[in-house]
Design an enzyme around this catalytic site. Structure first.
Site, PDB file in Angstrom:
ATOM      1  N   GLU A  52       0.803  -0.942   0.166  1.00 17.78           N
ATOM      2  CA  GLU A  52      -0.076   0.408  -0.349  1.00 17.78           C
ATOM      3  C   GLU A  52       1.091   1.011   0.069  1.00 17.78           C
ATOM      4  O   GLU A  52       0.247   2.455  -1.120  1.00 17.78           O
ATOM      5  CB  GLU A  52      -0.700   0.235   1.477  1.00 17.78           C
ATOM      6  N   PHE A 114     -11.412  -7.582  13.545  1.00 17.35           N
ATOM      7  CA  PHE A 114     -10.479  -7.996  12.903  1.00 17.35           C
ATOM      8  C   PHE A 114     -10.104  -6.795  11.975  1.00 17.35           C
ATOM      9  O   PHE A 114     -11.100  -6.633  11.251  1.00 17.35           O
ATOM     10  CB  PHE A 114     -11.136  -9.448  12.067  1.00 17.35           C
ATOM     11  N   GLN A 115      -8.674  -6.356  12.017  1.00 15.85           N
ATOM     12  CA  GLN A 115      -8.487  -5.894  10.806  1.00 15.85           C
ATOM     13  C   GLN A 115      -9.095  -4.302  11.011  1.00 15.85           C
ATOM     14  O   GLN A 115      -9.610  -3.484  10.268  1.00 15.85           O
ATOM     15  CB  GLN A 115      -8.790  -5.734   9.403  1.00 15.85           C
ATOM     16  N   LYS A 164     -17.472  -1.280   5.861  1.00 14.08           N
ATOM     17  CA  LYS A 164     -18.187  -2.365   4.642  1.00 14.08           C
ATOM     18  C   LYS A 164     -19.835  -1.828   4.244  1.00 14.08           C
ATOM     19  O   LYS A 164     -20.106  -1.986   3.690  1.00 14.08           O
ATOM     20  CB  LYS A 164     -17.979  -3.252   4.671  1.00 14.08           C
ATOM     21  N   MET A 481      24.397   9.221   2.349  1.00 18.68           N
ATOM     22  CA  MET A 481      23.679  10.745   2.763  1.00 18.68           C
ATOM     23  C   MET A 481      24.573   9.983   4.567  1.00 18.68           C
ATOM     24  O   MET A 481      25.059  10.699   4.907  1.00 18.68           O
ATOM     25  CB  MET A 481      23.167  10.796   2.606  1.00 18.68           C
TER      26      MET A 481
HETATM   27  C1  LIG Z   1      12.590   5.699   5.575  1.00 14.21           C
HETATM   28  C2  LIG Z   1      14.176   6.389   5.519  1.00 14.21           C
HETATM   29  N1  LIG Z   1      14.531   5.878   6.295  1.00 14.21           N
HETATM   30  C3  LIG Z   1      15.611   6.441   7.016  1.00 14.21           C
HETATM   31  C4  LIG Z   1      16.195   7.542   6.523  1.00 14.21           C
HETATM   32  C5  LIG Z   1      17.105   8.214   6.688  1.00 14.21           C
HETATM   33  N2  LIG Z   1      18.017   7.906   5.671  1.00 14.21           N
HETATM   34  C6  LIG Z   1      18.650   9.362   4.793  1.00 14.21           C
HETATM   35  S1  LIG Z   1      19.612   8.750   3.142  1.00 14.21           S
HETATM   36  C7  LIG Z   1      19.482   7.379   4.117  1.00 14.21           C
HETATM   37  C8  LIG Z   1      20.572   6.533   3.166  1.00 14.21           C
HETATM   38  C9  LIG Z   1      20.123   6.689   1.823  1.00 14.21           C
HETATM   39  O1  LIG Z   1      20.910   5.307   1.167  1.00 14.21           O
HETATM   40  P1  LIG Z   1      20.790   4.813  -0.383  1.00 14.21           P
HETATM   41  O2  LIG Z   1      19.669   5.209  -0.561  1.00 14.21           O
HETATM   42  O3  LIG Z   1      21.580   4.200  -1.008  1.00 14.21           O
HETATM   43  O4  LIG Z   1      21.500   6.846  -1.056  1.00 14.21           O
HETATM   44  P2  LIG Z   1      22.921   7.422  -1.091  1.00 14.21           P
HETATM   45  O5  LIG Z   1      22.192   8.721  -0.044  1.00 14.21           O
HETATM   46  O6  LIG Z   1      23.538   6.239  -1.139  1.00 14.21           O
HETATM   47  O7  LIG Z   1      22.912   7.744  -2.205  1.00 14.21           O
HETATM   48  C10 LIG Z   1      19.370   7.128   4.865  1.00 14.21           C
HETATM   49  C11 LIG Z   1      19.048   5.906   5.424  1.00 14.21           C
HETATM   50  C12 LIG Z   1      15.621   8.138   5.349  1.00 14.21           C
HETATM   51  N3  LIG Z   1      15.565   9.135   4.664  1.00 14.21           N
HETATM   52  N4  LIG Z   1      14.025   7.459   5.015  1.00 14.21           N
END
Ligand SMILES: Cc1ncc(C[n+]2csc(CCOP(=O)(O)OP(=O)(O)O)c2C)c(N)n1
Ligand SMILES: [Mg+2]
Lengths: 583, 186
Positions: A52, A114-115, A164, A481
């Site tokens: 979803e 449920f749900q 529902k 990042m």
């Molecule tokens: C759902 C979610 N969880 C954690 C983060 C924190 N976060 C920001 S960038 C990142 C790393 C992303 O890694 P990747 O997709 O390999 O991209 P890169 O920075 O290596 O280009 C994380 C864990 C986020 N933005 N979104």
């Protein structure tokens, strides 16, 4: 004309009357009557996603690339809770969505059935508005109102929770009619304030347009008016991540994106300007950096359709509440009628200063050696896809920022990225939504390997509907990042920021029946990209890139716009203790 | 500082005063919020305050127009002028909110609150409580040989003052309605 029909039929009828052609969804017990109606009609195409969250992001991609609201249909309980991330994402980026959730029958609400989940309670803070409809007679009216609310004023996601028994019961369908809702946000800006802004533009020595997603949301006419205003005044223009494409990247007055990873010239212009004209942006913290040091010498004007955006973070001198398109039209009219004046001598001097900043060439990089630089991969992607009817989505991380820096957008609605929430897992399903809306276009998701895995189940959706989405993964085997911040802020202690046990992306593609391409040699890159572009079907492109590349320029936390880190700097000890508590 | 010397704090003609003079002083404002009387509307308003970290000093709500489906929520809140402006703008954004009025700045207004105090005691203290209640025009709505329940209506500070006096005289329970407020005149 009113008609009797079941609630389930009413839902489908209302969607048809609203001109909906595509619904992204996933069935379950609490929406079976609606799915039965979906089965018995041909006007609306239902896209069966694999999760979803994917449905909501796909609907966002559809909405951002068309300007029309995206529509989602999911079941109660887990179906609804899985939609929450997407709703929050759409709320923060002001994306119009209408999300329909099933609910347990009215007589079971509150019994931990449920749900059962308190869907309106859970989604109240992450929707623009939501409804629990307990009477079939009210369903038609609420559905039409939902579309009205989602798309008027500052757009956003709305949710309708439908028990529902309400779907089964017969009631009177209230057809679509001109909205009787009291919710009618004004579109026209105050003329006195507009005139005040125009007067400030006439004398400004160092003006800058600071534009954002509000220009996209206002519609294509707003972008046209913006271009006219920029060309007519000759003022420089920058944009937030959300507003890319409203002014063409090839345009002469374009400074590039601003903000934390924005271009040197854009941030310097923001810092040193004497007149800042904010058009449909919201002074987000990725843009302002430390607010006390934000553009200290400028008079600030702010055009926004949402009064709560004004003075929320940055105190402005000329607030204008209104729709960007309407206000720009009036601005142009007033400016022309007053004789098309600017302080052209001073502005020419300002441009000289800007050109000096530009000459630093803050995005330059060198592709040498046998490892692909991520910047190089994107520069090649840009060069090889420029001529295509192209739409770009992204995941979240370094690759997202590089995509914003190295890809150029000539038109609005061509760039779909999760800005406000920064949702990893957004880009892939979004690319599916975009491709649904634009079947013949080239749709590329610029991804990081970690983000991409978050919604990789949507490969099934791409295959099922023959959606030739290109998954361009900049694979640095890192949560890049996060790793960069750990390098800057946490003494290079790379806690949990390794992407371990990655799949073989080529085999993964093949397992779904798609095409996989692996590229690790800069010399092979162009051919590999061309292979991706010419393949008629979904592609996973595993581009192995430099693992410890940092994304620059960067305004480190706790610093001002004129205190940017550029490529090649020593990354240690730049951010002080005060800065490191910021995100 | 504005380089172009644009007059700060000039008034705007929009529904919201968007050019306040910001200061760090905490102000107390009474807001009247007219809302559609529909399920969840109070939750939306309260959720806004908790979600964005605003203060609620007092909140009252009741339907005021049955045929028009209107309820009136009176909120007493405190914050810097910038925060107060934000609160009003954020309230105005809620779809079933029809009107937001800042009674503190929109002209003179009257504020009233109803409270009930249970005071237990015998002898001199009991007599003194009754005497003070008379001075404050509080009514006795229940009495036993050892206790009174007083009902008092007035501005919140009057009720505070009454509570302060009753405390040493055996105050055991307090129930307050929160503030209801209306602008004066027309
Ligand atoms: C759902 C979610 N969880 C954690 C983060 C924190 N976060 C920001 S960038 C990142 C790393 C992303 O890694 P990747 O997709 O390999 O991209 P890169 O920075 O290596 O280009 C994380 C864990 C986020 N933005 N979104
Ligand atoms: Mg990565």
């Amino acid at each position: 004309m009113t008609r009797k029909m079941t609630g389930a039929k009413m839902i489908v009828q209302a969607l048809i009357d609203q001109g909906v052609d595509t619904v992204f969804g996933y069935p379950g017990g609490a929406v079976l009557p609606i799915y039965d109606e979906v089965f018995q009609q041909n006007s609306i195409k239902h896209i069966l996603v694999r999760h979803e969250q994917g449905a909501v992001h796909a609907a966002e991609g559809y909405a951002r690339s068309t300007g029309k609201p995206g529509v989602v249909l999911v079941t109660s309980g887990p179906g609804a809770t899985n939609a929450v991330t997407g709703l929050t994402d759409a709320l923060l980026d002001s994306i119009p969505l209408v999300v329909l959730t099933g609910q347990v029958p009215t007589f079971m609400i509150g019994s931990d059935a449920f749900q059962e989940a308190d869907t309106v309670g859970i989604t109240r803070p992450c929707t623009k508005h939501n409804w629990l409809v307990k009477e079939t007679d009210k369903l038609g009216g609420v559905l039409h109102e939902a579309f009205h609310v989602a798309t008027s004023g500052r757009p956003g996601p709305v949710l309708i929770d439908i028990p529902k028994d309400v779907q089964f019961a017969t009631g009177t369908y209230e057809p679509k009619k001109p909205s009787v809702s009291h919710y009618q946000p004004p579109l026209k800006g105050d003329m006195e304030s507009i005139t005040e802004l125009v007067a400030a533009m006439e004398t400004a020595k160092r003006p800058v347009f600071y534009t954002g997603g509000g220009v996209v949301n206002s519609g294509p006419a707003a972008s046209q008016l913006l271009r006219e205003l920029v060309e007519a005044t000759g003022f420089p223009i920058t944009s937030t991540l959300m507003g890319l494409g409203c002014y063409p990247a090839s345009g002469e007055k374009w400074l590039g994106m601003l903000g934390m990873h924005g271009l040197y010239e854009a941030n310097m212009a923001m810092h040193d300007c004497d007149l800042m004209i904010n058009i449909g942006a919201r002074f987000d913290d990725r843009i302002t950096g430390v607010v006390d040091m934000f553009s200290p010498k400028s008079t600030k004007a702010h055009i926004d359709i949402d009064p709560s955006s004004i003075n929320k973070i940055i105190r402005v001198d000329i607030p204008i509440v209104g729709d960007v398109g309407h206000v720009l039209e009036d601005m142009l009219k007033v400016w022309k009628s007053r004789g098309r004046k600017t302080n052209s001598e001073a502005v020419a001097k300002w441009w000289k200063q800007i050109d000096e900043w530009r000459s630093i060439d803050c995005l330059k990089f060198e592709q040498n050696g046998k490892v692909i630089k991520p910047q190089h991969a994107l520069a090649r992607l840009e060069a090889l896809t420029k001529k295509y009817d192209r739409y770009i989505t992204t995941e979240v991380g370094q690759h997202q920022m590089w995509a914003a820096q190295y890809l150029g957008f000539e038109d609005p609605n061509r760039w779909m990225t999760s800005g406000g929430l920064g949702t990893m897992g957004y880009g892939f399903p979004a690319s599916i939504g975009v491709q649904m809306a634009h079947p013949d276009a080239l749709v590329i998701n610029v991804a990081g390997e970690a983000s991409w895995l978050m919604n990789m189940q949507e490969m099934g959706t791409a295959m099922q509907y023959n959606l030739p989405v290109k998954q361009f993964i900049l694979n640095n085997e890192r949560l890049g990042m996060v790793r960069q911040w750990q390098e800057l802020l946490h003494g290079e202690r790379y806690s949990q920021s390794w992407s371990e046990s990655l799949p073989d992306f080529v085999k993964l593609a093949e397992a779904f029946g798609a095409k996989g391409i692996l590229c690790s040699d800069p010399d092979d890159l162009d051919d590999a990209i061309m292979e991706m572009l010419t393949y008629d079907g979904p592609v996973i492109f595993d581009c192995l890139v430099e693992k410890h590349e940092n994304c620059f320029p960067m305004i480190p936390s706790g610093k001002a716009h004129n205190d940017m880190m550029l490529a090649g700097v020593d990354t240690q000890g730049v951010i002080d203790a005060k800065g490191s508590v910021l995100v | 500082m504005s380089a172009l010397k644009i007059k700060k704090g000039s008034t705007s003609h929009s529904a919201y005063n968007l050019r306040p003079n910001f200061s760090d002083v905490i102000e107390r404002h009474t807001l009247a919020v007219l809302v559609e009387n529909e399920p969840g509307v109070l939750a939306r308003v309260i959720g806004l305050f908790s979600g964005r970290g605003y203060n609620i000093d007092s909140l009252t709500v009741a339907e005021v127009d049955h045929t028009g489906h209107r309820s009136r929520i009176t909120i007493v809140t405190s914050g810097t002028p910038q925060v107060i402006e934000q609160i009003k703008a954020q309230l105005g954004r809620i779809v079933p909110v029809h009107e937001v009025h800042d009674l503190t700045v929109e002209g003179p207004s009257v504020e009233r609150e109803l409270a009930m105090f249970k005071v237990s005691g015998t002898g001199d203290k009991r007599v003194e409580a009754l005497r003070l209640a008379d001075i404050f025009r509080a009514n006795v709505v229940d009495s036993t040989l050892e206790s009174f329940v007083f009902e008092i209506t007035g501005a919140p500070d009057k009720i505070d003052a009454f509570a302060d006096l009753m405390r040493p005289l055996g105050l055991t329970d307090v129930a307050r309605t929160g503030v209801a407020a209306l602008p004066r005149g027309d």
